[in-house]
Design a protein around this motif. Sequence first.
Motif, PDB file in Angstrom:
ATOM      1  N   GLU A  83      19.276 -59.200  54.498  1.00 21.35           N
ATOM      2  CA  GLU A  83      19.962 -58.588  53.355  1.00 21.35           C
ATOM      3  C   GLU A  83      19.166 -58.840  52.078  1.00 21.35           C
ATOM      4  N   PRO A  84      18.823 -57.777  51.366  1.00 26.74           N
ATOM      5  CA  PRO A  84      17.998 -57.958  50.166  1.00 26.74           C
ATOM      6  C   PRO A  84      18.732 -58.716  49.070  1.00 26.74           C
ATOM      7  N   LYS A  85      17.966 -59.229  48.141  1.00 21.56           N
ATOM      8  CA  LYS A  85      18.558 -59.914  47.003  1.00 21.56           C
ATOM      9  C   LYS A  85      19.436 -58.929  46.230  1.00 21.56           C
ATOM     10  N   PRO A  86      20.557 -59.403  45.702  1.00 19.90           N
ATOM     11  CA  PRO A  86      21.435 -58.490  44.969  1.00 19.90           C
ATOM     12  C   PRO A  86      20.809 -58.046  43.656  1.00 19.90           C
ATOM     13  N   ARG A  87      21.138 -56.853  43.238  1.00 22.75           N
ATOM     14  CA  ARG A  87      20.732 -56.385  41.918  1.00 22.75           C
ATOM     15  C   ARG A  87      21.864 -56.720  40.959  1.00 22.75           C
ATOM     16  N   LEU A  88      21.594 -57.600  39.996  1.00 25.69           N
ATOM     17  CA  LEU A  88      22.613 -58.074  39.068  1.00 25.69           C
ATOM     18  C   LEU A  88      22.294 -57.584  37.658  1.00 25.69           C
ATOM     19  N   VAL A  89      23.313 -57.091  36.992  1.00 27.17           N
ATOM     20  CA  VAL A  89      23.148 -56.507  35.657  1.00 27.17           C
ATOM     21  C   VAL A  89      24.058 -57.232  34.680  1.00 27.17           C
ATOM     22  N   ARG A  90      23.479 -57.747  33.588  1.00 26.99           N
ATOM     23  CA  ARG A  90      24.252 -58.440  32.570  1.00 26.99           C
ATOM     24  C   ARG A  90      25.135 -57.456  31.799  1.00 26.99           C
ATOM     25  N   ALA A  91      26.070 -58.001  31.037  1.00 29.34           N
ATOM     26  CA  ALA A  91      27.027 -57.172  30.298  1.00 29.34           C
ATOM     27  C   ALA A  91      26.345 -56.242  29.305  1.00 29.34           C
ATOM     28  N   ASP A  92      25.180 -56.646  28.770  1.00 28.60           N
ATOM     29  CA  ASP A  92      24.469 -55.813  27.803  1.00 28.60           C
ATOM     30  C   ASP A  92      23.573 -54.772  28.472  1.00 28.60           C
ATOM     31  N   GLY A  93      23.620 -54.709  29.814  1.00 31.15           N
ATOM     32  CA  GLY A  93      22.828 -53.727  30.544  1.00 31.15           C
ATOM     33  C   GLY A  93      21.471 -54.222  31.005  1.00 31.15           C
ATOM     34  N   SER A  94      21.068 -55.422  30.581  1.00 27.52           N
ATOM     35  CA  SER A  94      19.776 -55.970  30.985  1.00 27.52           C
ATOM     36  C   SER A  94      19.875 -56.568  32.390  1.00 27.52           C
ATOM     37  N   TYR A 101       9.916 -69.969  53.011  1.00 28.58           N
ATOM     38  CA  TYR A 101      10.817 -68.954  53.527  1.00 28.58           C
ATOM     39  C   TYR A 101      12.185 -69.588  53.757  1.00 28.58           C
ATOM     40  N   SER A 102      13.177 -68.757  53.932  1.00 33.88           N
ATOM     41  CA  SER A 102      14.484 -69.234  54.353  1.00 33.88           C
ATOM     42  C   SER A 102      14.773 -68.658  55.732  1.00 33.88           C
ATOM     43  N   VAL A 103      15.575 -69.399  56.505  1.00 35.11           N
ATOM     44  CA  VAL A 103      15.959 -68.956  57.841  1.00 35.11           C
ATOM     45  C   VAL A 103      17.360 -68.371  57.745  1.00 35.11           C
ATOM     46  N   ARG A 104      17.525 -67.169  58.250  1.00 35.76           N
ATOM     47  CA  ARG A 104      18.839 -66.518  58.202  1.00 35.76           C
ATOM     48  C   ARG A 104      19.259 -66.109  59.612  1.00 35.76           C
ATOM     49  N   THR A 105      20.507 -66.353  59.919  1.00 37.53           N
ATOM     50  CA  THR A 105      21.044 -66.054  61.239  1.00 37.53           C
ATOM     51  C   THR A 105      22.190 -65.064  61.131  1.00 37.53           C
ATOM     52  N   GLU A 106      22.115 -64.009  61.908  1.00 41.81           N
ATOM     53  CA  GLU A 106      23.209 -63.061  62.068  1.00 41.81           C
ATOM     54  C   GLU A 106      23.391 -62.825  63.563  1.00 41.81           C
ATOM     55  N   THR A 107      24.488 -62.199  63.934  1.00 39.08           N
ATOM     56  CA  THR A 107      24.699 -61.873  65.340  1.00 39.08           C
ATOM     57  C   THR A 107      23.600 -60.938  65.814  1.00 39.08           C
ATOM     58  N   GLY A 108      22.830 -61.391  66.791  1.00 43.65           N
ATOM     59  CA  GLY A 108      21.769 -60.561  67.359  1.00 43.65           C
ATOM     60  C   GLY A 108      20.396 -60.772  66.788  1.00 43.65           C
ATOM     61  N   ALA A 109      20.269 -61.449  65.648  1.00 45.75           N
ATOM     62  CA  ALA A 109      18.950 -61.595  65.027  1.00 45.75           C
ATOM     63  C   ALA A 109      18.834 -62.875  64.221  1.00 45.75           C
ATOM     64  N   ILE A 110      17.623 -63.423  64.214  1.00 44.22           N
ATOM     65  CA  ILE A 110      17.263 -64.551  63.353  1.00 44.22           C
ATOM     66  C   ILE A 110      16.043 -64.115  62.555  1.00 44.22           C
ATOM     67  N   ALA A 111      16.089 -64.289  61.239  1.00 45.96           N
ATOM     68  CA  ALA A 111      15.021 -63.791  60.376  1.00 45.96           C
ATOM     69  C   ALA A 111      14.422 -64.902  59.536  1.00 45.96           C
ATOM     70  N   LEU A 112      13.143 -64.780  59.244  1.00 41.20           N
ATOM     71  CA  LEU A 112      12.459 -65.629  58.274  1.00 41.20           C
ATOM     72  C   LEU A 112      12.194 -64.754  57.065  1.00 41.20           C
ATOM     73  N   VAL A 113      12.797 -65.112  55.938  1.00 40.02           N
ATOM     74  CA  VAL A 113      12.751 -64.297  54.730  1.00 40.02           C
ATOM     75  C   VAL A 113      12.002 -65.058  53.654  1.00 40.02           C
ATOM     76  N   ASP A 114      10.992 -64.440  53.073  1.00 38.61           N
ATOM     77  CA  ASP A 114      10.153 -65.076  52.065  1.00 38.61           C
ATOM     78  C   ASP A 114      10.968 -65.371  50.814  1.00 38.61           C
ATOM     79  N   PHE A 115      10.756 -66.571  50.235  1.00 36.20           N
ATOM     80  CA  PHE A 115      11.416 -66.923  48.984  1.00 36.20           C
ATOM     81  C   PHE A 115      10.950 -66.032  47.847  1.00 36.20           C
ATOM     82  N   GLY A 116       9.677 -65.669  47.872  1.00 41.32           N
ATOM     83  CA  GLY A 116       9.122 -64.870  46.779  1.00 41.32           C
ATOM     84  C   GLY A 116       8.719 -65.712  45.592  1.00 41.32           C
ATOM     85  N   SER A 117       7.902 -65.142  44.716  1.00 41.86           N
ATOM     86  CA  SER A 117       7.420 -65.835  43.533  1.00 41.86           C
ATOM     87  C   SER A 117       6.947 -64.799  42.527  1.00 41.86           C
TER      88      SER A 117
END
Length: 337
Positions: free
Chosen positions: A206-217, A159-175
């Motif tokens: 904050e969720p992982k960003p959705r990234l789209v390549r130039a060809d739409g993939s 997991y990764s540890v993330r800190t924001e004002t008011g909250a600390i989160a443990l977020v799974d790396f995923g696989s």
Amino acid sequence: MRGRRRGVAAGLAGLAPAGVLSGCAEQSRGQSTATASAAAAAQTTATEPVKLWERRELGAAVSSQGANSWISVTDWSTGISRARQTHPGPLVAYAAASGEQLWSASPQGDNVVCSMSKHFGGASVIGVVGGDGCRTLFGVDVATGQRLWSVTHGRSQDYSVRTETGAIALVDFGSPSRPDEPSVCFASDDGSPLPATSAACAAATEPKPRLVRADGSPADVDSYFELARHGTVRIGWLSSESESQLFAFDTTSGKEIWQRSRLNGETVFADGRGFVRVLPDGDLLNLTRVDGRTWATSAELGSVQGSGFVAHVGDVSMFLRPEPNWHNPWLTGYRIP
């Protein structure tokens, strides 16, 4: 960066005392060289980078950065043959404006630091993971290094540890081989559980960003390594492609804006005014301000002595400057025009 839960603890090999500011021998006259440089810089309108301070990097590496300070993890390991012993060291905080040490503390007790938030922004409490089996989350006061609370989090996966004002989160790396574990959040003030629907928890997870390549993939977001973000543009590289390629994506749509070849040693960071390109040139680093959407140069910012960019904290940009015949480089703080 899966499976590197202990990477931050092993990041510094061979601990020496916390770095010493250049010019400390002159403090008997009432002011260090670093402080004097900062004062002079404040009275000057710079057209070139202004060096504010300099200190030995060992013991002052940037492990986590906030709005105006950074924290260094000083755990270290020694290895003899196949045996390796890890020695817990203190967390040490430094002021970005002066490079001076703010505090040194061991809120994790006699345990090594397994993981901590890479960024804490303007938050007053940062999350640090340690303890037996790396199963304890500590809430640490950013201003003093004091441990405010601790909880056993019970997570069994990376997991990764993330800190924001008011909250600390443990977020799974995923696989790709398993689903992500749900993120868990804790209140910054007392470590009590926070519901996932709370605004503070949502900001920290904050969720992982959705990234789209130039060809739409779709781009492989698990392989995306972000170098800098400013306004509506994020710039980074994809390990699924090649580290030799830079990509810019729109932060709103996720669509690729451009792709270009990355020159040897080239990187980019963001300050309050936009993107700064860093390009090695011998023992210098040439700095140019660039437009994130076009990569066009908008201003030449001059050069600094160094071998690489480290971090931008507050309004100070930090670089490493090697010293001949000395394995421990200098960490230098500059104000960029």
